[in-house]
Motif scaffolding. Structure first.
Motif, PDB file in Angstrom:
ATOM      1  N   ASP A  75       0.803  -1.225   0.000  1.00 16.85           N
ATOM      2  CA  ASP A  75       0.000   0.000   0.000  1.00 16.85           C
ATOM      3  C   ASP A  75       0.835   1.274   0.000  1.00 16.85           C
ATOM      4  O   ASP A  75       0.426   2.302   0.562  1.00 16.85           O
ATOM      5  CB  ASP A  75      -0.970   0.020   1.207  1.00 16.85           C
ATOM      6  N   THR A 121      -7.578  -0.870   0.702  1.00 18.68           N
ATOM      7  CA  THR A 121      -8.279  -0.786  -0.584  1.00 18.68           C
ATOM      8  C   THR A 121      -9.046  -2.084  -0.851  1.00 18.68           C
ATOM      9  O   THR A 121     -10.103  -2.077  -1.475  1.00 18.68           O
ATOM     10  CB  THR A 121      -7.242  -0.582  -1.725  1.00 18.68           C
ATOM     11  N   ARG A 158      -5.385   0.555   8.635  1.00 21.84           N
ATOM     12  CA  ARG A 158      -3.979   0.160   8.552  1.00 21.84           C
ATOM     13  C   ARG A 158      -3.238   0.619   9.808  1.00 21.84           C
ATOM     14  O   ARG A 158      -3.518   1.706  10.315  1.00 21.84           O
ATOM     15  CB  ARG A 158      -3.325   0.780   7.311  1.00 21.84           C
ATOM     16  N   GLY A 187      -4.599  -4.270  -3.791  1.00 17.00           N
ATOM     17  CA  GLY A 187      -5.580  -3.229  -4.091  1.00 17.00           C
ATOM     18  C   GLY A 187      -4.791  -1.988  -4.453  1.00 17.00           C
ATOM     19  O   GLY A 187      -4.169  -1.383  -3.592  1.00 17.00           O
ATOM     20  N   HIS A 188      -4.751  -1.675  -5.743  1.00 16.95           N
ATOM     21  CA  HIS A 188      -3.951  -0.542  -6.211  1.00 16.95           C
ATOM     22  C   HIS A 188      -4.886   0.570  -6.657  1.00 16.95           C
ATOM     23  O   HIS A 188      -5.736   0.354  -7.526  1.00 16.95           O
ATOM     24  CB  HIS A 188      -3.037  -0.970  -7.359  1.00 16.95           C
TER      25      HIS A 188
HETATM   26 MG    MG Z   1      -2.933  -1.543  -1.809  1.00 19.88          MG
END
Ligand code: MG
Ligand code: GDP
Ligand code: IMO
Length: 424
Positions: free
Chosen positions: A12, A299, A305, A39-40
């Motif tokens: 991330d 994401t 986080r 997850g971009h």
């Molecule tokens: Mg990510």
């Protein structure tokens, strides 16, 4: 010219944003490892894309997107992603290639991921429950593996599924007392995957080598981060693939000597999702400040986080094993407003200082960070376009990161949008 983007922390870092920007100067973007645990985020104008399997270059209609052998493909997620793109009038037809040797994530992998995590109770790893570990386990175990190319022979696939599902059901029922899963149901889904995905499925190694011979420019997009690498990360709190730069060759079939430029992406602080040691974690109001200001929620899973100070020991390790040439430092804007900022420049373990990251969880859990404190800055950075227009303290912070990691910071993120990026 071929280059790669890899995460230098625990994922991330902002890889999606940087890949999207650098894709402007290349022909092909390649995802070489991991799966839909990634997850971009890419933001284009008012559109926000969360990419799990498609390379982040997909948002640009002229880019060829390649998913290579070592990626574990969840067809359901991939099809949803392709549909989302279609709804935005972006088509993948004739520009998406999926390796016939990439392994397939099926429902039983996700069930197994969940059951195994539950069985660990408070010691769970905190996976994304996307079936990643079980699918890679089947791949390495070989006898229960299914690959994209298997979708070409449905009769054969039905037989293989029967054997696999019977075996899995025995284990699931005996150990977890769960309802049996149906081979028929999974087969029906596979038939639909075959209809929709076989036209994209091919030998991606051949394609990549032909493209290199034709002078095309390739960008390799890392998923996860170096510290989540199965062999070189903080095992067992890692993912199940070689998510560092070391995974590019094995994952794609393109030898490392054909890659000209290695760019590492790090945040101006550190985040981690899931369990595992995190020496610079700030489980306090500073961590909360960073989480709120930086929008630090997953994401893929939406989990908050864990946040902490920049760890130059960890990043230097990732730089070393990845032969990283330069760093893209993201989220500098998120640190605005703090009185001071800290950089961890060494660890203390058993009374001794070390600056080499121990990729051994037992050792890492026992280190205490040695910080250098740098005065913070109060100004909003989200409109700054040039390094020299940053507040002096922010410039100084970046210079100290360069000195402690030994690599130049050539790209600085001051916001999520493409335009909120400073190049040096
Ligand atoms: Mg990510
Ligand atoms: P990836 O998995 O490495 O691609 O990163 P993620 O997309 O999971 O998480 C990065 C988050 O930070 C996303 O929400 C991005 O839109 C956002 N982002 C990226 N760069 C910056 C930056 O420089 N500043 C801010 N404020 N947000 C950023
Ligand atoms: P991107 O590409 C952050 C973490 C999980 C968990 C561990 C194992 O967006 O940076 P897994 O589902 O892979 O078995 O989970 O790895 N993890 C990530 N953390 N970013 C990611 O991807 C991650 N992919 C997996 O949270 O701790």
């Amino acid at each position: 010219m071929n280059s790669c983007i890899v995460g230098l922390q625990w994922g991330d870092e902002g890889k999606g944003k940087i890949v999207d920007i650098l894709a402007d100067n290349c022909d092909i973007v390649v995802r070489y490892s991991g799966g839909a645990n990634a997850g971009h985020t890419v933001i284009v104008g008012n559109d926000r894309f969360a990419l799990h399997l498609l390379p982040s270059g997909a948002v640009r209609q002229n880019i060829v997107c390649v998913i290579t052998n070592a990626v574990v493909v969840d067809p359901e997620t991939l099809l949803k992603e392709i549909e989302t793109f279609q709804q935005k009038n972006i088509t993948l037809t004739d520009r998406l290639l999926i390796s016939e040797n990439a392994h397939i994530v099926l429902d039983y992998h996700k069930i197994e991921d969940q059951l195994r995590e539950e069985s660990l109770g408070k010691n769970k790893l905190g996976t994304t429950v996307r079936g990643i570990g079980p699918c890679y386990a089947d791949k390495v175990g070989r006898n229960h593996a299914l690959r994209m190319g298997d979708l070409r022979n449905l009769q054969n696939l039905r037989e293989k599924l029967q054997t696999i599902v019977e075996y899995k059901n025995k284990i699931f029922e005996a150990l977890y007392n769960t309802e049996p899963i149906s081979a028929d149901t999974i087969f029906k889904k596979c038939k639909s995957y075959a209809d929709k995905l076989l036209s994209f499925t091919t030998d991606t190694t051949e394609f990549l080598h032909k493209s290199i011979a034709d002078g095309k420019s390739i960008l390799f997009e890392g998923a996860q981060g170096t510290l989540l690498d199965i062999d070189h990360g903080t095992f067992p709190f890692v993912t199940s693939s070689n998510s560092s730069a070391l995974g590019i060759s094995a994952g794609s079939g393109v030898p490392v000597r054909m890659i000209d430029k290695f760019i590492g992406v790090a945040k101006a602080y550190t985040t981690r999702v899931g369990a595992g040691p995190f020496p610079t974690e700030q489980d306090n109001e500073i961590g909360q400040y960073i989480r709120d200001k930086g929008g630090e929620y997953g994401t893929t899973t939406g989990r908050p986080r864990r946040c902490g100070w920049f760890d130059a020991v960890a990043v230097s390790y990732s730089v070393t094993i990845g032969a990283i040439d330069s760093i893209a430092l993201m989220h500098l804007d998120t640190l605005s407003g703090l009185k001071d900022v800290n950089i961890c420049k060494a660890y203390k373990i058993n009374g001794k200082e070390t600056s080499f990251f121990p990729a051994n969880t037992n050792k890492l859990a026992r280190v205490s960070p040695v910080y250098e404190t740098i005065p913070g800055w109060q100004q909003d950075l989200t409109d700054v376009k040039d390094f020299h227009d940053l507040p002096n303290n922010a410039q100084n912070y970046i210079c100290r990161i360069e000195e402690t990691t030994g690599k130049p910071v050539t790209i600085i993120g001051v916001g999520p949008k493409r335009t909120q990026t400073i190049f040096r």
